[in-house]
Design an enzyme around this catalytic site. Structure first.
Site, mmCIF file in Angstrom:
data_model
loop_
_atom_site.group_PDB
_atom_site.id
_atom_site.type_symbol
_atom_site.label_atom_id
_atom_site.label_comp_id
_atom_site.label_asym_id
_atom_site.label_seq_id
_atom_site.Cartn_x
_atom_site.Cartn_y
_atom_site.Cartn_z
ATOM 1 N N GLY A 128 51.033 51.199 19.332
ATOM 2 C CA GLY A 128 49.640 52.032 19.525
ATOM 3 C C GLY A 128 49.677 52.882 18.401
ATOM 4 O O GLY A 128 49.935 54.051 18.426
ATOM 5 N N SER A 130 46.945 52.260 15.365
ATOM 6 C CA SER A 130 45.602 52.426 14.552
ATOM 7 C C SER A 130 44.756 53.222 15.703
ATOM 8 O O SER A 130 44.836 52.853 16.826
ATOM 9 C CB SER A 130 45.078 51.170 14.372
ATOM 10 O OG SER A 130 45.904 50.267 13.590
ATOM 11 N N GLU A 245 58.547 45.127 9.375
ATOM 12 C CA GLU A 245 57.337 43.989 9.821
ATOM 13 C C GLU A 245 56.786 43.180 8.551
ATOM 14 O O GLU A 245 56.809 42.171 8.601
ATOM 15 C CB GLU A 245 55.953 44.899 10.292
ATOM 16 C CG GLU A 245 54.773 44.018 10.657
ATOM 17 C CD GLU A 245 53.496 44.865 11.094
ATOM 18 O OE1 GLU A 245 53.586 46.013 10.701
ATOM 19 O OE2 GLU A 245 52.375 44.136 11.284
ATOM 20 N N GLU A 388 44.063 45.123 -0.053
ATOM 21 C CA GLU A 388 43.998 46.544 -1.055
ATOM 22 C C GLU A 388 45.240 47.449 -0.854
ATOM 23 O O GLU A 388 45.463 47.633 -1.754
ATOM 24 C CB GLU A 388 42.784 47.307 -0.854
ATOM 25 C CG GLU A 388 41.550 46.288 -1.135
ATOM 26 C CD GLU A 388 41.066 45.257 -0.276
ATOM 27 O OE1 GLU A 388 41.485 45.412 1.081
ATOM 28 O OE2 GLU A 388 40.322 44.337 -0.455
HETATM 29 C C1 LIG Z 1 44.228 41.119 14.364
HETATM 30 C C2 LIG Z 1 44.621 42.333 14.315
HETATM 31 C C3 LIG Z 1 45.627 42.941 15.014
HETATM 32 C C4 LIG Z 1 46.054 44.182 15.020
HETATM 33 N N1 LIG Z 1 46.962 44.625 15.843
HETATM 34 C C5 LIG Z 1 47.199 46.094 15.864
HETATM 35 C C6 LIG Z 1 48.230 46.457 16.594
HETATM 36 O O1 LIG Z 1 48.905 45.977 17.532
HETATM 37 N N2 LIG Z 1 48.512 47.902 16.724
HETATM 38 C C7 LIG Z 1 47.727 48.624 15.951
HETATM 39 O O2 LIG Z 1 48.262 49.965 15.727
HETATM 40 N N3 LIG Z 1 46.883 48.305 14.997
HETATM 41 C C8 LIG Z 1 46.441 47.047 14.594
HETATM 42 N N4 LIG Z 1 45.780 46.509 14.031
HETATM 43 C C9 LIG Z 1 45.063 47.386 13.290
HETATM 44 C C10 LIG Z 1 45.260 46.951 11.630
HETATM 45 O O3 LIG Z 1 46.645 47.748 11.471
HETATM 46 C C11 LIG Z 1 44.177 48.002 10.662
HETATM 47 O O4 LIG Z 1 43.131 47.188 11.068
HETATM 48 C C12 LIG Z 1 44.500 47.942 9.180
HETATM 49 O O5 LIG Z 1 45.571 48.786 9.305
HETATM 50 C C13 LIG Z 1 43.377 48.339 8.486
HETATM 51 O O6 LIG Z 1 42.608 49.455 9.192
HETATM 52 P P1 LIG Z 1 41.177 49.613 9.470
HETATM 53 O O7 LIG Z 1 40.734 48.354 10.340
HETATM 54 O O8 LIG Z 1 40.863 50.993 9.975
HETATM 55 O O9 LIG Z 1 40.533 49.432 8.204
HETATM 56 P P2 LIG Z 1 40.316 50.620 7.048
HETATM 57 O O10 LIG Z 1 41.648 51.234 6.826
HETATM 58 O O11 LIG Z 1 38.744 51.636 7.283
HETATM 59 O O12 LIG Z 1 39.841 49.480 6.026
HETATM 60 C C14 LIG Z 1 38.457 49.013 5.599
HETATM 61 C C15 LIG Z 1 38.683 48.359 4.134
HETATM 62 O O13 LIG Z 1 38.987 49.459 3.122
HETATM 63 C C16 LIG Z 1 39.979 49.073 2.338
HETATM 64 N N5 LIG Z 1 40.891 50.365 2.125
HETATM 65 C C17 LIG Z 1 41.438 51.242 2.919
HETATM 66 N N6 LIG Z 1 41.848 52.315 2.304
HETATM 67 C C18 LIG Z 1 42.106 51.779 0.952
HETATM 68 C C19 LIG Z 1 42.553 52.400 -0.283
HETATM 69 N N7 LIG Z 1 43.248 53.359 -0.062
HETATM 70 N N8 LIG Z 1 42.285 51.657 -1.418
HETATM 71 C C20 LIG Z 1 41.771 50.543 -1.656
HETATM 72 N N9 LIG Z 1 41.019 49.725 -0.452
HETATM 73 C C21 LIG Z 1 41.319 50.679 0.799
HETATM 74 C C22 LIG Z 1 40.850 48.101 3.394
HETATM 75 O O14 LIG Z 1 41.435 47.340 2.433
HETATM 76 C C23 LIG Z 1 39.768 47.374 3.963
HETATM 77 O O15 LIG Z 1 39.096 46.555 2.946
HETATM 78 C C24 LIG Z 1 45.490 45.042 14.169
HETATM 79 C C25 LIG Z 1 44.285 44.444 13.368
HETATM 80 C C26 LIG Z 1 43.922 43.346 13.452
HETATM 81 C C27 LIG Z 1 42.686 42.608 12.598
#
Ligand SMILES: Cc1cc2nc3c(=O)[nH]c(=O)nc-3n(C[C@H](O)[C@H](O)[C@H](O)COP(=O)(O)OP(=O)(O)OC[C@H]3O[C@@H](n4cnc5c(N)ncnc54)[C@H](O)[C@@H]3O)c2cc1C
Length: 401
Positions: A128, A130, A245, A388
């Site tokens: 937990g 994100s 990881e 990214e």
């Molecule tokens: C299948 C799947 C399983 C997952 N399982 C888990 C889980 O079990 N537990 C958990 O806690 N989370 C989990 N996650 C969440 C995952 O860790 C996040 O989706 C990931 O960290 C990206 O965060 P976000 O989705 O909020 O996207 P954002 O952080 O909002 O990113 C959106 C876009 O902006 C880009 N971006 C963001 N910051 C920057 C930067 N500084 N410079 C350049 N580009 C940037 C990103 O690359 C992306 O393209 C899972 C996600 C998926 C898809």
């Protein structure tokens, strides 16, 4: 640098291969090969207990907690055989994420309570971290834990929590001190997923699976001793965990196995047509991906053999994740192209039993699940740190930018 395996290594490989041949039930392997997300809960538990009974439940753990003293190369051979047998590489959040944190920073009581049932497959874990407003920018997380007597009272929301509904426990990042700078006020808390005040809502993913979830926490009461290590040090532990990881995030074994399936699919002769593999354009694409998977394999082996010592390991593992996840998408795309329109029908038929009734060939059992696998693979360049974000890490750590 030499990668010839010794006679002992080869004997070890045969031992692992014959274990899976003798112990992994064929129907279970078939279900794993299809790759449903989440996999059948009973299968996951049974498979982990099979490994545990053989002493292979968590090869990467220290011996004293039930791990092995295998060399990195042996662990590599083990994983290769596990994948080739269509075994399941699951339970990541427990075995690969929270366990190393507990082993490094947990109390003795926490290790004794949590590690054995994780190893035997009795208890599974969810991560937990994100939140709707905190993904890449994890330090901005808002879920709050306030100490009241001997209990933490937790309020907030998590999202994308894989396997939340099939897990007994979750490890959560929570804000315990909002007054200090974001990274300092975060703690690492262990919460039972059936605690009163927790609501789990599945998110249907692109291939129709329900492994992902939203988790709502409303006045959840957690014993004070469920905090790992020191209060306010959660960010440090989370960084340690994410590094662990990423070390295994090259998707090497998946890429090798699925590339072989792509080759087999492309070699099939459809009614009256030339097999795709004999067409120069497809053969060239396949060859290119093959070369890149091979390069990935050698890069992983270089890390395992310690050849990169002296370089920044975090930058290297980010590069492996970047490459491995992109390759996962290219390998599964090759499979879909080889299936052509059958990819749509295979998806519709779920397990794919009926594919090809009106075809000149009967499509072999390697077909089912490929469409879902290709769809799921779209996420591999997001979770565990997006492309990214990996590039930012490499720029900073490897090039000092
Ligand atoms: C299948 C799947 C399983 C997952 N399982 C888990 C889980 O079990 N537990 C958990 O806690 N989370 C989990 N996650 C969440 C995952 O860790 C996040 O989706 C990931 O960290 C990206 O965060 P976000 O989705 O909020 O996207 P954002 O952080 O909002 O990113 C959106 C876009 O902006 C880009 N971006 C963001 N910051 C920057 C930067 N500084 N410079 C350049 N580009 C940037 C990103 O690359 C992306 O393209 C899972 C996600 C998926 C898809």
């Amino acid at each position: 640098m030499r990668f010839d395996f010794s006679a002992e290594d080869e004997a070890f490989r045969r031992e692992v291969r014959s274990f899976f041949a003798g112990h992994l039930p064929a129907q279970m392997a078939r279900r794993f090969a299809i790759g449903a997300h989440p996999p059948d809960r009973a299968d996951v538990r049974r498979f982990q207990s099979l490994l545990h009974e053989r002493g292979w439940g968590a090869p990467h753990w220290p011996l004293e907690w039930g791990g092995t003293d295998w060399s990195p190369l042996r662990k590599h051979l083990f994983m290769e055989e596990l994948y080739n047998a269509d075994g399941l590489d699951y339970g990541w959040q427990g075995l690969h994420m929270v366990a190393p944190v507990l082993i490094a920073f947990g109390s003795e009581a926490q290790k004794r309570r949590f590690l054995p049932p994780m190893l035997s497959g009795k208890e599974f874990w969810a991560q937990g971290f994100s939140e709707p407003g905190a993904g890449s920018d994890l330090a901005s997380l808002k879920t709050q834990a306030v100490l009241e007597g001997d209990e933490w009272i937790v309020n907030g929301q998590k999202i994308w929590t894989s396997d939340a509904a099939m897990s007994e426990w979750g490890f959560f990042l929570v804000r315990t001190d909002p007054s200090v700078k974001p990274q300092r006020g975060i703690s690492f808390l262990l919460i039972p997923m059936d605690a009163p005040g927790i609501t789990i809502r599945p998110i249907v993913s692109i291939e129709g699976g329900t492994g992902l979830n939203e988790v709502f926490l409303e006045n959840v009461r957690v014993p004070r001793e469920n905090i790992v290590g020191e209060e306010g040090m959660g960010w440090t532990y989370a960084k340690y965990l994410l590094e662990k990881e990423r070390t295994s995030s090259a998707f090497l074994y998946f890429n090798k196995r699925e590339l072989e399936k792509a080759r087999q699919l492309a070699g099939l002769r459809t009614s009256g047509a030339v097999p795709l593999i004999e067409t120069p354009a497809f053969a060239a694409r396949l060859a290119r991906v093959e070369v890149e998977v091979l390069a990935l394999e050698y890069s992983v082996l270089r890390v395992l053999s310690g050849e990169n010592s002296g370089r920044n390991l975090n930058a290297i593992v980010s590069a492996l994740k970047l490459r491995g996840s992109a390759l996962q998408q290219r390998v599964t795309d090759l499979q879909l192209d080889a299936l052509g329109l059958r990819a749509l029908r295979e998806w519709r038929h779920g397990e794919g039993e009926v594919i090809g009734d009106d075809e000149a060939v009967r499509w072999p059992p390697l077909v089912p699940g490929r469409t879902a696998a290709a769809l799921i693979a779209r996420a591999s360049t997001i979770y565990g740190g997006s492309q990214e974000v990996q590039k930012n890490i490499i720029a900073k750590l490897a090039f000092g930018l």
